[in-house]
Design a protein around this motif. Structure first.
Motif, PDB file in Angstrom:
ATOM      1  N   ALA A  66       5.502   3.069   0.333  1.00  0.00           N
ATOM      2  CA  ALA A  66       5.862   1.664  -0.417  1.00  0.00           C
ATOM      3  C   ALA A  66       5.506   0.704   0.735  1.00  0.00           C
ATOM      4  CB  ALA A  66       7.060   1.592  -1.040  1.00  0.00           C
ATOM      5  N   PRO A  86       2.754   1.531  -4.069  1.00  0.00           N
ATOM      6  CA  PRO A  86       3.750   0.631  -4.715  1.00  0.00           C
ATOM      7  C   PRO A  86       3.853  -0.515  -3.896  1.00  0.00           C
ATOM      8  CG  PRO A  86       4.359   3.060  -4.922  1.00  0.00           C
ATOM      9  CD  PRO A  86       3.059   3.022  -3.739  1.00  0.00           C
ATOM     10  N   CYS A  88       6.628  -3.725  -3.599  1.00  0.00           N
ATOM     11  CA  CYS A  88       8.015  -4.155  -3.914  1.00  0.00           C
ATOM     12  C   CYS A  88       8.047  -5.627  -3.485  1.00  0.00           C
ATOM     13  CB  CYS A  88       9.101  -3.555  -3.389  1.00  0.00           C
ATOM     14  SG  CYS A  88       9.060  -1.877  -3.977  1.00  0.00           S
ATOM     15  N   LEU A 305       9.729  -3.367  -8.463  1.00  0.00           N
ATOM     16  CA  LEU A 305       8.423  -2.979  -8.275  1.00  0.00           C
ATOM     17  C   LEU A 305       7.425  -3.879  -8.739  1.00  0.00           C
ATOM     18  CD1 LEU A 305       6.776  -0.424  -7.085  1.00  0.00           C
ATOM     19  CD2 LEU A 305       7.218   0.582  -9.380  1.00  0.00           C
TER      20      LEU A 305
END
Length: 312
Positions: A66, A86, A88, A305
């Protein structure tokens, strides 16, 4: 096996974040190694990042689980074609509280007409200039995400009628919510004060253009702590010159720092603040980042997210 988190938000921020990140790691008991350089990118498990940080090519970190952004806004990252991990965004109650305080302060400044007293300490006793009750001063909150909801509800708690607008339908206690182009016109035609707290996307750039500014009641005030390009600068300057917009307080701009020659600096109906509405506090933001890392390592969904299609 030790997990590695690469602090790639830039050397300037590292001294502010280092003690708080280390404290958060200790409190969670994670076996997490914080690094500020990544000689072997394939061994990086998480990337802690901020715009202007150390990375432009995220493809060099194929095993990163992430990218954890330290800013609430992600428009400067989400369009990077090398970013496949991903992403965030930062959602921090302390950051939200800072925005609530800044927005509430400037809305009350306009509502109470504080400037006329600060700027006119000239010995003249001016009667009949008291503010109307807050219930007679509609406020438009453009953006009903985490920050917009909190600011709108705080203003509603002070007695202001708050008209909220978002790109998709929302229901927020204490706020009269609208969506779509028709809803935006409904909100702007009633608003004496407009606050913009939308994310910057293809759909929101230049949202406040000449046509939509024309919907406002004469003399309406604008407060923009969201994103600079939400406002068409030329259209706003024209509306300020005619008095259609009575004053604008702007905290964010297309180019930052705002160039010294920009007309906003010299305009008598503009207040410029240097992107200070809601700074990310390193102590609480560090807790948010480490909590997300802990969740990922435990097999839980990441918090906050980003939806790549929507851009936030």
């Amino acid at each position: 096996m030790t997990t590695t988190a690469y602090f790639a938000a830039g050397a300037r921020l590292w001294p502010d974040y280092k003690p708080h990140l280390e404290r958060a790691i200790a409190e969670t008991g994670l076996d997490l190694d914080l690094i500020t350089t990544a000689p072997d990118p394939e061994k990086v498990d998480f990337i802690i990042f901020a715009p202007g940080g150390d990375i432009t090519d995220f493809s060099l970190y194929p095993n990163a689980r992430a990218v954890l952004n330290l800013w609430a806004g992600v428009e400067r990252i989400v369009t990077n074609p090398t970013l496949t991990q991903p992403l965030c965004r930062m959602v921090d109650p302390a950051l939200t509280q800072g925005m609530v305080e800044w927005v509430t302060g400037h809305v009350l400044r306009y509502h109470l007409g504080i400037d006329q007293f600060i700027l006119n300490q000239d010995g003249i006793w001016r009667e009949g200039v008291a503010a109307p009750p807050a219930r007679l001063r509609p406020v438009a909150m453009l953006g009903l995400g985490e920050l917009g909801r909190a600011c709108g509800q705080a203003l509603a708690g002070l007695g202001f009628p708050v008209l909220g607008w978002g790109r998709s339908p929302r229901e927020v206690p204490g706020i009269d919510c609208h969506s779509g182009e028709e809803g935006l016109e409904t909100v702007l035609r009633q608003a004496q004060i407009v606050v913009t707290l939308l994310p910057l996307t293809r759909d929101t750039e230049n949202l406040l253009d000449a046509r939509r500014l024309g919907w406002l009641p004469d003399g309406a005030m604008i407060v923009n702590p969201g994103r600079g390009p939400l406002v068409d600068d030329d259209a706003l300057l024209a509306a300020l010159d005619t008095g259609k917009v009575g004053h604008a307080t702007l905290d964010v701009f297309r180019q930052e720092p705002l160039p010294a020659a920009h007309p906003y600096w010299a305009h008598p109906r503009v207040t410029v603040t240097p992107h200070i509405a809601a700074a990310t506090p390193p102590d609480t933001a560090s807790v948010v980042v480490i909590e997300n890392i802990a969740r990922s390592l435990a097999g839980k969904p990441l918090l906050h997210l980003v939806d790549r299609e929507r851009g936030y």
